[in-house]
Scaffold this motif. Structure first.
Motif, PDB file in Angstrom:
ATOM      1  N   CYS A 126      45.697  31.274  37.644  1.00  0.00           N
ATOM      2  CA  CYS A 126      44.322  31.404  38.136  1.00  0.00           C
ATOM      3  C   CYS A 126      43.368  31.165  36.965  1.00  0.00           C
ATOM      4  O   CYS A 126      43.458  31.852  35.955  1.00  0.00           O
ATOM      5  N   SER A 132      40.287  31.859  36.695  1.00  0.00           N
ATOM      6  CA  SER A 132      39.159  32.810  36.598  1.00  0.00           C
ATOM      7  C   SER A 132      39.463  34.018  35.719  1.00  0.00           C
ATOM      8  O   SER A 132      38.550  34.742  35.343  1.00  0.00           O
ATOM      9  N   CYS A 179      41.959  29.386  44.876  1.00  0.00           N
ATOM     10  CA  CYS A 179      42.655  30.631  44.579  1.00  0.00           C
ATOM     11  C   CYS A 179      41.904  31.782  45.257  1.00  0.00           C
ATOM     12  O   CYS A 179      40.694  31.879  45.132  1.00  0.00           O
ATOM     13  N   CYS A 237      42.812  35.067  44.790  1.00  0.00           N
ATOM     14  CA  CYS A 237      43.258  36.311  44.158  1.00  0.00           C
ATOM     15  C   CYS A 237      42.098  37.296  44.142  1.00  0.00           C
ATOM     16  O   CYS A 237      40.951  36.936  44.431  1.00  0.00           O
ATOM     17  N   CYS A 240      39.109  36.121  41.875  1.00  0.00           N
ATOM     18  CA  CYS A 240      38.270  35.058  42.436  1.00  0.00           C
ATOM     19  C   CYS A 240      37.442  35.582  43.606  1.00  0.00           C
ATOM     20  O   CYS A 240      36.248  35.278  43.718  1.00  0.00           O
TER      21      CYS A 240
HETATM   22 ZN   LIG Z   1      42.053  33.508  41.180  1.00  0.00          ZN
END
Ligand SMILES: [Zn+2]
Length: 359
Positions: free
Chosen positions: A135, A137, A195, A197, A200
């Motif tokens: 990811c 971020s 993404c 997650c 994010c």
């Molecule tokens: Zn993410």
């Protein structure tokens, strides 16, 4: 340094990139208009069975054809040094966001990207087992990648860093792969859309008051698209700062045109702080004709506005003849490419064509 001084330095040094070592890598002094010499590149997987004599001969033949640098897929000090002696820059080619090393998967499964249907790349890689996307971020991921670039560029024999897989997972695959994977991707499917997650989702919600999982048509949300473009751009620009601190150039291999790159892998590469770009203009992957190579180059050049040079990445197995290859090189150069980046093993005929377009 103004453009005229740069030209002088560049000519003296013989190559644009080596001249870059005397200036900040982020000053964008690599405009195609500055250095008229065409410079070619080769993506190469160093083969340890080749001895120094064979390497010297090979890399000298590359140099003679106008190749000025190699992107090495693995670190081999011996290959780097022999290439250097032959007059070539030796850059290390790094898989960036797609990282399946065992240690990372075991110690930081939480760093991996999560799909719209809630599956992590750590445990459920999309399409193929080696698709293990991080990811972009997460600050921990950014720090990890910065340290990776630092440890590479600390090596005196490494002349630059070349980013590959610097993107999200393909939400849409190139069309020639749809048959192979028995898949219809005329729309964005949740299992390939990243993404989602916690990081994010909460970052996006904080800015836009919406949880991305609650967007009715996520592929149509311009803000959600932009959020993801900007995450990769942010990673690239941080890595560019690291490269700049070493006064070494940073380049990337990217999807073929700015439009395709944004649409299918969330790559907004014309906004990155790089020293050069190598779009993989692999016409066969998109079931396109050779003439499309020129169209793709023209689109990239248009949106780059001279920020840095574009080297057209050509995939040798896609060409049916040497004449076809020459037509591809010709249209790339005529549309503004600063050179060609070759994927595949260039033989004497291929090098002969490159040599025609080195000046
Ligand atoms: Zn993410």
């Amino acid at each position: 340094m103004n453009k005229r001084e740069f030209l002088k330095t560049s000519v003296l040094a013989g190559t644009g990139f080596l001249a870059a070592k005397t200036i900040s890598a982020n000053e964008n002094n690599f405009s195609k208009n500055i250095n008229p010499e065409k410079r070619h590149w080769v993506w190469e997987n160093p083969d340890n069975r080749e001895n120094d004599g064979q390497l010297k001969q090979k890399y000298s033949s590359y140099y003679d054809a106008g190749v000025r640098g190699i992107f090495f897929e693995a670190d081999s000090e011996r290959h780097f040094r022999v290439a250097n002696k032959a007059g070539l820059e030796a850059h290390l080619w790094m898989w960036t966001m797609n990282r399946g090393e065992k240690e990372l998967l075991e110690t930081h499964p939480d760093w991996y990207a999560v799909s719209r249907d809630g599956k992590s790349c750590a445990t459920h890689p999309p399409y193929v087992n080696y698709y293990r996307w991080l990811c972009p971020s997460k600050p921990e991921v950014q720090d990890y990648l910065k340290n990776q670039v630092k440890s590479i560029l600390e090596k005196e024999y490494v002349d630059g860093i070349h980013l590959d897989y610097i993107r999200f997972c393909d939400v849409i695959l190139p069309v020639n792969l749809w048959d192979k994977y028995k898949i219809d991707q005329t729309r964005e499917l949740p299992e390939y859309d990243f993404c989602y997650c916690e990081t994010c989702r909460s970052n996006f919600k904080e800015k836009h008051n919406t949880d991305p999982l609650e967007i009715a048509f996520p592929d149509q949300s311009l803000s959600w698209r932009k959020y993801r473009y900007d995450r990769i751009t942010h990673v690239v620009n941080q890595l560019a700062e690291v490269a700049g601190s070493f006064k070494k150039p940073i380049t990337a291999a990217v999807f073929p045109t700015p439009e395709v790159a944004r649409r299918i892998v969330r790559q907004d590469w014309t906004n990155w702080n790089l020293n050069g770009i190598c779009p993989m203009i692999y016409h066969g992957f998109y079931k396109e004709e050779v003439s499309w190579i020129g169209d793709a180059v023209a689109e990239g050049i248009h949106f780059l506005c001279g920020k840095f040079p574009l080297y057209a990445g050509l995939f040798l197995p896609d060409f049916k003849s040497i004449d076809e290859f020459e037509a591809g090189v010709k249209t790339a150069i005529e549309n503004g490419a600063s050179g060609i980046s070759v994927f595949g093993k260039p033989d004497g005929k291929i090098l002969g064509v490159l040599k025609k377009y080195k000046g």
